[in-house]
Structures are given as structure tokens and as C-alpha cells.
Design a protein around this motif. Structure first.
Motif, short mmCIF file in Angstrom:
data_model
loop_
_atom_site.label_atom_id
_atom_site.label_comp_id
_atom_site.label_asym_id
_atom_site.label_seq_id
_atom_site.Cartn_x
_atom_site.Cartn_y
_atom_site.Cartn_z
N GLU A 1 0.84 -1.21 0.00
CA GLU A 1 0.00 0.00 0.00
C GLU A 1 0.87 1.26 0.00
N GLU A 2 2.05 1.17 0.64
CA GLU A 2 2.95 2.34 0.61
C GLU A 2 3.45 2.58 -0.81
N ILE A 3 3.74 1.49 -1.52
CA ILE A 3 4.18 1.64 -2.92
C ILE A 3 3.02 2.16 -3.77
N ARG A 4 1.79 1.71 -3.47
CA ARG A 4 0.62 2.19 -4.22
C ARG A 4 0.54 3.73 -4.20
N ALA A 5 0.76 4.29 -3.02
CA ALA A 5 0.63 5.75 -2.89
C ALA A 5 1.58 6.47 -3.86
N LEU A 6 2.75 5.88 -4.09
CA LEU A 6 3.69 6.49 -5.04
C LEU A 6 3.15 6.45 -6.46
N LEU A 7 2.40 5.38 -6.78
CA LEU A 7 1.98 5.15 -8.15
C LEU A 7 0.72 5.90 -8.56
N VAL A 8 -0.22 6.05 -7.63
CA VAL A 8 -1.54 6.55 -8.04
C VAL A 8 -1.74 8.04 -7.77
N THR B 1 10.10 2.44 -14.51
CA THR B 1 10.07 2.62 -13.05
C THR B 1 8.73 2.13 -12.52
N GLU B 2 7.65 2.49 -13.22
CA GLU B 2 6.32 2.01 -12.81
C GLU B 2 6.27 0.50 -12.79
N ALA B 3 6.79 -0.11 -13.86
CA ALA B 3 6.72 -1.58 -13.95
C ALA B 3 7.49 -2.22 -12.79
N LEU B 4 8.63 -1.63 -12.44
CA LEU B 4 9.42 -2.18 -11.33
C LEU B 4 8.70 -1.99 -10.00
N LEU B 5 8.13 -0.79 -9.79
CA LEU B 5 7.39 -0.54 -8.54
C LEU B 5 6.18 -1.48 -8.42
N LEU B 6 5.47 -1.65 -9.54
CA LEU B 6 4.29 -2.52 -9.52
C LEU B 6 4.67 -3.96 -9.20
N ASN B 7 5.78 -4.41 -9.78
CA ASN B 7 6.19 -5.79 -9.52
C ASN B 7 6.74 -5.95 -8.10
N ALA B 8 7.39 -4.88 -7.59
CA ALA B 8 7.84 -4.93 -6.20
C ALA B 8 6.64 -5.03 -5.26
#
Ligand code: TMP
Length: 210
Positions: free
Chosen positions: A47-54, A65-72
């Protein structure tokens, strides 16, 4: 016995979260233990990574970078939420999973599908859902619905209509390539009609309660 892993996919404003809630109620009424979750997110770290993405501006991240964050986020979500639930025999209803990455970052942003497949293998060990329900909707209708919902998670909604058209086509190609796994549902209708179709597909393909 391990549970079933069911994912809901689709563009913006397709109504996935409402439909997941109703599906979970229906399965629970049949005595099935169900967990609902979402991506990106679904566990504290994810959920912390989600906040960065959305949040933030559309151009905030490079597509890679998005693809890496999403997979992380996905790796963490599987470890903390999905795999323990499946191992305990619960059915997992997940709002988005890997097909979102192939549609948004692949078809939408133009990342190489082979590279995305490699990332998927690394992040998930190749975990594929038992069933994927694709809520298909014209992006113009979907974006209008999503806009009415507002909130601050609007980063992807702000991307151009052409982007949303590409990702819809990407989803449809996935469904054509894997018809045994992916069922396409017309999501331009009312909540009840969509839910009835989803229940029919689930009954047919996974036979809950038997
Ligand atoms: P949501 O609004 O359905 O909760 O999803 C959050 C946003 O994240 C949505 O606009 C789509 C985007 N997304 C991707 O671009 N790739 C992915 O792999 C996932 C899971 C979501």
C-alpha cells in the motif's frame, strides 16, 4: 486444500470494486472463506508503494520505473496476503493483478511484453490466476464514471484517452489469447446485470459449493 485465485481486471470506471464486494458476499453465502484484496497494494508495504503510483502528475515516473514498482508491490502482496490465504484454503478475489501491467505498462506505455513477462516471473514465480474476469468498457464511458468518483488517486485517469484505448485493446488481446482463463464481461451495463454475468461465469468455471 488450496483456495482459488480470482482476479478482476479492466480500465478506469469499470466498477471492479463494487462487483468484487458483491461477489464476495455471494461466495460467503455459499460457505466459502473469501478474502478480497487489491493491486497495487493489498498489504502494508504494498500500500505504501501504491501511494507512489496513483498520486501525482501523469509523467511522474518512467514507464519502466512504474513496472518495477508494480512488480515490487506485487511480490510483497503475494508474500504477505495472497499466498497465505490460498494456502489456508481461502478464495482470493483480487482487484487487478499482472494483466493490468501488460495492459497499462505494456499496451498503454509501450513496454516490451517479453520484458514484462521476465519481471512477472521474477516477482511472482509465474503465479497465474485460476480465473480472470475482464470488465470491458469503452474508456470514454469509464473515465466519465471514474471522474464522478473523484478522490486524489487520479494519476492514471489523467492520462490521454488514446492511452486508455490502447490498454483496452491490450486487455482484449490477452482475453483472446487465453480464453480458458479470461472471461470478458460487458461492463457498460448496470451493476446487477454485470454481477449476474460474473456469478454465471464463476458457477460455470469454478463450481463454488461443490
Ligand atoms: P485502481 O484505481 O483500479 O485501484 O488502480 C490503480 C491504478 O493503478 C489504475 O489506474 C491502474 C494502475 N495500475 C497499473 O498501471 N498497472 C498495474 O499493474 C496495476 C495493478 C495498476
Amino acid at each position: 486444500m488450496t483456495g482459488r485465485f480470482i482476479t478482476l481486471e479492466g480500465g478506469e470506471g469499470a466498477g471492479k470494486s463494487t462487483q468484487i464486494r458483491l461477489l464476495a458476499d455471494w461466495l460467503r453465502a455459499q460457505g466459502i472463506a473469501v478474502e478480497t484484496t487489491r493491486e497495487p497494494g493489498g498489504s502494508p508495504g504494498a500500500e505504501e508503494i501504491r501511494a507512489l503510483l496513483v498520486t501525482g502528475t501523469p509523467g511522474r515516473w518512467q514507464p519502466m520505473t512504474e513496472a518495477l514498482l508494480l512488480n515490487a508491490a506485487r511480490h510483497q502482496h503475494l508474500a504477505e496476503t495472497v499466498r497465505p490465504a490460498l494456502a489456508a484454503g481461502r478464495w482470493v478475489l483480487c482487484d487487478r493483478y499482472a494483466d493490468s501491467t501488460f495492459a497499462y505498462q505494456g499496451a498503454g506505455h509501450g513496454l516490451d511484453p517479453d520484458l514484462l513477462r521476465d519481471l512477472h516471473r521474477a516477482a511472482t514465480g509465474g503465479l497465474v490466476p485460476d480465473l480472470t474476469l475482464l470488465l470491458d468498457i469503452d474508456p470514454e464511458i469509464g473515465l466519465a464514471r471514474a471522474g464522478a468518483r473523484a478522490g486524489n488517486e487520479t494519476r492514471y485517469e489523467q492520462m490521454a484517452l488514446a492511452f486508455h484505448r490502447r490498454l483496452r485493446d491490450g486487455y482484449r488481446r490477452i482475453a483472446e489469447a487465453e480464453p480458458q482463463r479470461v472471461a470478458v464481461i460487458d461492463a457498460a451495463r448496470g451493476v446487477d446485470a454485470i454481477q449476474a454475468d460474473l456469478r454465471a461465469v464463476l458457477s460455470d468455471r469454478l463450481r463454488p459449493g461443490r
